[in-house]
Write an enzyme that holds these catalytic residues in place. Sequence first.
Site, mmCIF file in Angstrom:
data_model
loop_
_atom_site.group_PDB
_atom_site.id
_atom_site.type_symbol
_atom_site.label_atom_id
_atom_site.label_comp_id
_atom_site.label_asym_id
_atom_site.label_seq_id
_atom_site.Cartn_x
_atom_site.Cartn_y
_atom_site.Cartn_z
ATOM 1 N N TYR A 95 0.796 -1.241 0.000
ATOM 2 C CA TYR A 95 0.000 0.000 0.000
ATOM 3 C C TYR A 95 0.824 1.284 0.000
ATOM 4 O O TYR A 95 0.514 2.217 -0.757
ATOM 5 C CB TYR A 95 -1.042 -0.028 1.138
ATOM 6 C CG TYR A 95 -2.237 -0.858 0.729
ATOM 7 C CD1 TYR A 95 -3.335 -0.270 0.108
ATOM 8 C CD2 TYR A 95 -2.244 -2.242 0.900
ATOM 9 C CE1 TYR A 95 -4.411 -1.029 -0.320
ATOM 10 C CE2 TYR A 95 -3.313 -3.013 0.469
ATOM 11 C CZ TYR A 95 -4.396 -2.403 -0.128
ATOM 12 O OH TYR A 95 -5.465 -3.143 -0.570
ATOM 13 N N GLU A 137 -8.950 -6.869 4.038
ATOM 14 C CA GLU A 137 -8.178 -7.962 3.412
ATOM 15 C C GLU A 137 -7.565 -8.877 4.473
ATOM 16 O O GLU A 137 -7.496 -10.100 4.280
ATOM 17 C CB GLU A 137 -7.116 -7.371 2.466
ATOM 18 C CG GLU A 137 -7.782 -6.853 1.187
ATOM 19 C CD GLU A 137 -6.968 -5.835 0.399
ATOM 20 O OE1 GLU A 137 -5.739 -5.753 0.602
ATOM 21 O OE2 GLU A 137 -7.564 -5.124 -0.436
ATOM 22 N N VAL A 277 -18.328 -17.807 -22.665
ATOM 23 C CA VAL A 277 -17.672 -18.479 -21.539
ATOM 24 C C VAL A 277 -18.214 -17.995 -20.185
ATOM 25 O O VAL A 277 -17.920 -18.592 -19.144
ATOM 26 C CB VAL A 277 -16.135 -18.325 -21.624
ATOM 27 C CG1 VAL A 277 -15.680 -16.919 -21.234
ATOM 28 C CG2 VAL A 277 -15.437 -19.369 -20.758
HETATM 29 C C1 LIG Z 1 -13.774 -12.937 -11.828
HETATM 30 C C2 LIG Z 1 -13.308 -13.469 -13.157
HETATM 31 C C3 LIG Z 1 -13.671 -14.738 -13.577
HETATM 32 C C4 LIG Z 1 -13.256 -15.231 -14.798
HETATM 33 N N1 LIG Z 1 -13.636 -16.467 -15.184
HETATM 34 C C5 LIG Z 1 -13.250 -16.961 -16.369
HETATM 35 C C6 LIG Z 1 -13.661 -18.278 -16.795
HETATM 36 O O1 LIG Z 1 -14.364 -18.991 -16.079
HETATM 37 N N2 LIG Z 1 -13.223 -18.720 -18.006
HETATM 38 C C7 LIG Z 1 -12.442 -17.950 -18.828
HETATM 39 O O2 LIG Z 1 -12.073 -18.421 -19.910
HETATM 40 N N3 LIG Z 1 -12.057 -16.710 -18.452
HETATM 41 C C8 LIG Z 1 -12.423 -16.209 -17.245
HETATM 42 N N4 LIG Z 1 -12.004 -14.958 -16.861
HETATM 43 C C9 LIG Z 1 -11.088 -14.203 -17.767
HETATM 44 C C10 LIG Z 1 -9.640 -14.609 -17.480
HETATM 45 O O3 LIG Z 1 -9.256 -14.157 -16.200
HETATM 46 C C11 LIG Z 1 -8.648 -14.010 -18.471
HETATM 47 O O4 LIG Z 1 -8.866 -12.635 -18.557
HETATM 48 C C12 LIG Z 1 -8.761 -14.631 -19.853
HETATM 49 O O5 LIG Z 1 -8.489 -16.026 -19.789
HETATM 50 C C13 LIG Z 1 -7.765 -13.980 -20.828
HETATM 51 O O6 LIG Z 1 -6.478 -14.117 -20.312
HETATM 52 P P1 LIG Z 1 -5.234 -14.304 -21.285
HETATM 53 O O7 LIG Z 1 -4.002 -14.251 -20.443
HETATM 54 O O8 LIG Z 1 -5.423 -15.438 -22.183
HETATM 55 O O9 LIG Z 1 -5.319 -13.020 -22.167
HETATM 56 P P2 LIG Z 1 -4.479 -11.708 -21.965
HETATM 57 O O10 LIG Z 1 -3.095 -11.898 -22.394
HETATM 58 O O11 LIG Z 1 -4.758 -11.213 -20.596
HETATM 59 O O12 LIG Z 1 -5.193 -10.789 -23.031
HETATM 60 C C14 LIG Z 1 -6.565 -10.431 -22.855
HETATM 61 C C15 LIG Z 1 -7.015 -9.664 -24.099
HETATM 62 O O13 LIG Z 1 -6.225 -8.508 -24.241
HETATM 63 C C16 LIG Z 1 -5.658 -8.462 -25.520
HETATM 64 N N5 LIG Z 1 -4.303 -7.910 -25.424
HETATM 65 C C17 LIG Z 1 -3.240 -8.475 -24.797
HETATM 66 N N6 LIG Z 1 -2.152 -7.706 -24.923
HETATM 67 C C18 LIG Z 1 -2.530 -6.633 -25.669
HETATM 68 C C19 LIG Z 1 -1.857 -5.510 -26.192
HETATM 69 N N7 LIG Z 1 -0.580 -5.340 -25.978
HETATM 70 N N8 LIG Z 1 -2.568 -4.626 -26.922
HETATM 71 C C20 LIG Z 1 -3.888 -4.819 -27.174
HETATM 72 N N9 LIG Z 1 -4.570 -5.883 -26.714
HETATM 73 C C21 LIG Z 1 -3.902 -6.767 -25.987
HETATM 74 C C22 LIG Z 1 -5.627 -9.894 -26.006
HETATM 75 O O14 LIG Z 1 -5.690 -9.977 -27.415
HETATM 76 C C23 LIG Z 1 -6.862 -10.480 -25.373
HETATM 77 O O15 LIG Z 1 -7.971 -10.262 -26.186
HETATM 78 C C24 LIG Z 1 -12.420 -14.440 -15.635
HETATM 79 C C25 LIG Z 1 -12.027 -13.172 -15.203
HETATM 80 C C26 LIG Z 1 -12.463 -12.692 -13.983
HETATM 81 C C27 LIG Z 1 -12.021 -11.318 -13.536
HETATM 82 C C1 HEM Z 2 -6.437 2.100 -1.724
HETATM 83 C C2 HEM Z 2 -5.699 1.591 -2.679
HETATM 84 C C3 HEM Z 2 -6.233 0.764 -3.806
HETATM 85 C C4 HEM Z 2 -7.379 0.895 -4.520
HETATM 86 C C5 HEM Z 2 -8.482 1.936 -4.361
HETATM 87 C C6 HEM Z 2 -7.391 -0.176 -5.499
HETATM 88 C C7 HEM Z 2 -8.394 -0.392 -6.414
HETATM 89 C C8 HEM Z 2 -8.456 -1.449 -7.292
HETATM 90 C C9 HEM Z 2 -9.529 -1.724 -8.209
HETATM 91 C C10 HEM Z 2 -10.769 -0.878 -8.367
HETATM 92 C C11 HEM Z 2 -9.237 -2.848 -8.888
HETATM 93 C C12 HEM Z 2 -10.074 -3.531 -9.967
HETATM 94 C C13 HEM Z 2 -10.910 -4.568 -9.292
HETATM 95 C C14 HEM Z 2 -11.729 -5.320 -10.274
HETATM 96 O O1 HEM Z 2 -12.777 -4.860 -10.609
HETATM 97 O O2 HEM Z 2 -11.303 -6.368 -10.711
HETATM 98 C C15 HEM Z 2 -7.972 -3.315 -8.399
HETATM 99 C C16 HEM Z 2 -7.339 -4.437 -8.869
HETATM 100 C C17 HEM Z 2 -6.025 -4.706 -8.602
HETATM 101 N N1 HEM Z 2 -5.249 -4.100 -7.644
HETATM 102 FE FE1 HEM Z 2 -5.771 -2.567 -6.458
HETATM 103 N N2 HEM Z 2 -6.266 -0.930 -5.360
HETATM 104 C C18 HEM Z 2 -5.524 -0.392 -4.349
HETATM 105 C C19 HEM Z 2 -4.319 -0.843 -3.882
HETATM 106 C C20 HEM Z 2 -3.579 -1.830 -4.501
HETATM 107 C C21 HEM Z 2 -2.246 -2.229 -4.106
HETATM 108 C C22 HEM Z 2 -1.484 -1.650 -2.915
HETATM 109 C C23 HEM Z 2 -1.839 -3.193 -4.983
HETATM 110 C C24 HEM Z 2 -0.513 -3.920 -5.050
HETATM 111 C C25 HEM Z 2 0.576 -3.323 -5.405
HETATM 112 C C26 HEM Z 2 -2.938 -3.413 -5.913
HETATM 113 C C27 HEM Z 2 -2.926 -4.332 -6.940
HETATM 114 C C28 HEM Z 2 -4.009 -4.642 -7.725
HETATM 115 C C29 HEM Z 2 -3.979 -5.644 -8.782
HETATM 116 C C30 HEM Z 2 -2.774 -6.486 -9.196
HETATM 117 C C31 HEM Z 2 -5.244 -5.686 -9.324
HETATM 118 C C32 HEM Z 2 -5.736 -6.562 -10.485
HETATM 119 C C33 HEM Z 2 -5.287 -5.892 -11.724
HETATM 120 C C34 HEM Z 2 -5.620 -6.656 -12.969
HETATM 121 O O3 HEM Z 2 -5.843 -7.857 -12.930
HETATM 122 O O4 HEM Z 2 -5.618 -6.007 -14.000
HETATM 123 N N3 HEM Z 2 -3.962 -2.582 -5.583
HETATM 124 N N4 HEM Z 2 -7.515 -2.451 -7.433
#
Ligand SMILES: Cc1cc2nc3c(=O)[nH]c(=O)nc-3n(C[C@H](O)[C@H](O)[C@H](O)COP(=O)(O)OP(=O)(O)OC[C@H]3O[C@@H](n4cnc5c(N)ncnc54)[C@H](O)[C@@H]3O)c2cc1C
Ligand code: HEM
Length: 406
Positions: A95, A137, A277
């Site tokens: 944080y 948390e 999905v």
């Molecule tokens: C709560 C939750 C539940 C989920 N449950 C499922 C599930 O049950 N099944 C499932 O299949 N998925 C699920 N997902 C989605 C999953 O977490 C991933 O996001 C998904 O599998 C894609 O990940 P990836 O690493 O293959 O793609 P990533 O590499 O993360 O890429 C995601 C997208 O971004 C694009 N991208 C990547 N890099 C770039 C770039 N440089 N510029 C532009 N575009 C880019 C890619 O083309 C792709 O379309 C869930 C997500 C959440 C948050």
């Molecule tokens: C008060 C401080 C913070 C706020 C308000 C905040 C807020 C958020 C929010 C809104 C999301 C998206 C949640 C979702 O919808 O999936 C998120 C995801 C996330 N946060 Fe934070 N966050 C805070 C602090 C931190 C810290 C300290 C870390 C660690 C360095 C962190 C790491 C992440 C990561 C890794 C994700 C997921 C990102 C992704 O998958 O793209 N956050 N946070």
Amino acid sequence: MLSAQTVSIIKSTVPVLAEHGLEITKTFYSRMFARHPELLNIFNHANQKQGRQQQALANAVYAAAAHIDNIGAILPAVKLIAHKHRSLGIKPEHYPIVGENLLAAIQEVLGDAATPEIIAAWGEAYGFIADAFISIEAEMYAEAEGAEGGWKDFRRFVVDRKQVESDVITSFYLVPEDGGAISSFIPGQYVTVKVNIPGAKNTMLRQYSLSCEPGKPYYRISVKREDGTSNHPDGAVSNYLHETVKVGDVLELSAPAGEFVLDLQDTRPVVLLSGGVGLTPMVSMLNTLATQGGERSVTFLHSALNGNVHALREEVLAAAGRIGQAAKVRFVYEQPSETDRAAGAFDREGRIDAAYLAEEAPKDAVYYICGPVPFMRAMVQALKANGVADESIRYEFFGPAGTLES
Ligand SMILES: Cc1cc2nc3c(=O)[nH]c(=O)nc-3n(C[C@H](O)[C@H](O)[C@H](O)COP(=O)(O)OP(=O)(O)OC[C@H]3O[C@@H](n4cnc5c(N)ncnc54)[C@H](O)[C@@H]3O)c2cc1C
Ligand code: HEM
């Protein structure tokens, strides 16, 4: 407690910061990653590239600041984020890093307009918001670890079975390498999967909803392979799971997390509404209702492009069959193939719309929705147009939470 003066400075500067919100958070991330490259092992690079994560963080910080004198009002939103943080292994020591870089970004973007007084107030407010996250948390970590079969951070799971479910979706059955028990979960919850892809610089973390019902000796995730396009690379983790990970390989998993959960105490009819999905949490819910739902009315509405990409079809029909009269299943295909037509594999051609929902789903039901963002937006709008109350509509984003307002 924050002083009245701090609260007043925060409240009066929220609109200014919100206006520059995206610029500030973009500056913040590039500063933070330059100084703490180890955090690249935690953040999702694709979400960063697409700006989705920046937007989510910006929205959250300003929402929290706008309610700084009544943080309880945004507790549900904080809990949702805290679940995600807990599943990612975010710790108290992270944080101050975020705080320091966020303040520096505010200073950089606003320049002289960010007076020392304003910066000090935001420093205090950030500390206050961070403490709220840290304590929630801490409770979540304790709960995850204290649950029977539970654990705190990541635990090694072996791929016990890999099952192709459609042209684009494959399931992975995962059992703990240590042979111990695994914690139960509430249908709808997800796990974070951590992978080390050979050749990649950083570890990658992704969430996957559990598609099985609780109480099994395994967890099952069902993953869609995200194919790239001319300007988007292939999805990193989903392709790695599909192409490279095989039976016997190890994946690291967080304990189950999330608030998009089936309420088994609720006796109202339930509608499980999914696109693509997005059916994974719904299948877990449906299977659970088949064993624990009693007489509760269940409608499973699923929209897919066609039969080739439609996963878990037989499993859904079998679960509905176990429920009997109280269950209804409808498959809607946007572009059915000739084979789909010949097999009578779908109930409707096209998309799910307000009229179809009114026809097929009870108005007094609780609705669970998951799928691509445009699908969820269309479903929520249709339900609202049909008079379904906001409190009866729940949804899950398969990415950083966004808005469904158009
Ligand atoms: C709560 C939750 C539940 C989920 N449950 C499922 C599930 O049950 N099944 C499932 O299949 N998925 C699920 N997902 C989605 C999953 O977490 C991933 O996001 C998904 O599998 C894609 O990940 P990836 O690493 O293959 O793609 P990533 O590499 O993360 O890429 C995601 C997208 O971004 C694009 N991208 C990547 N890099 C770039 C770039 N440089 N510029 C532009 N575009 C880019 C890619 O083309 C792709 O379309 C869930 C997500 C959440 C948050
Ligand atoms: C008060 C401080 C913070 C706020 C308000 C905040 C807020 C958020 C929010 C809104 C999301 C998206 C949640 C979702 O919808 O999936 C998120 C995801 C996330 N946060 Fe934070 N966050 C805070 C602090 C931190 C810290 C300290 C870390 C660690 C360095 C962190 C790491 C992440 C990561 C890794 C994700 C997921 C990102 C992704 O998958 O793209 N956050 N946070």
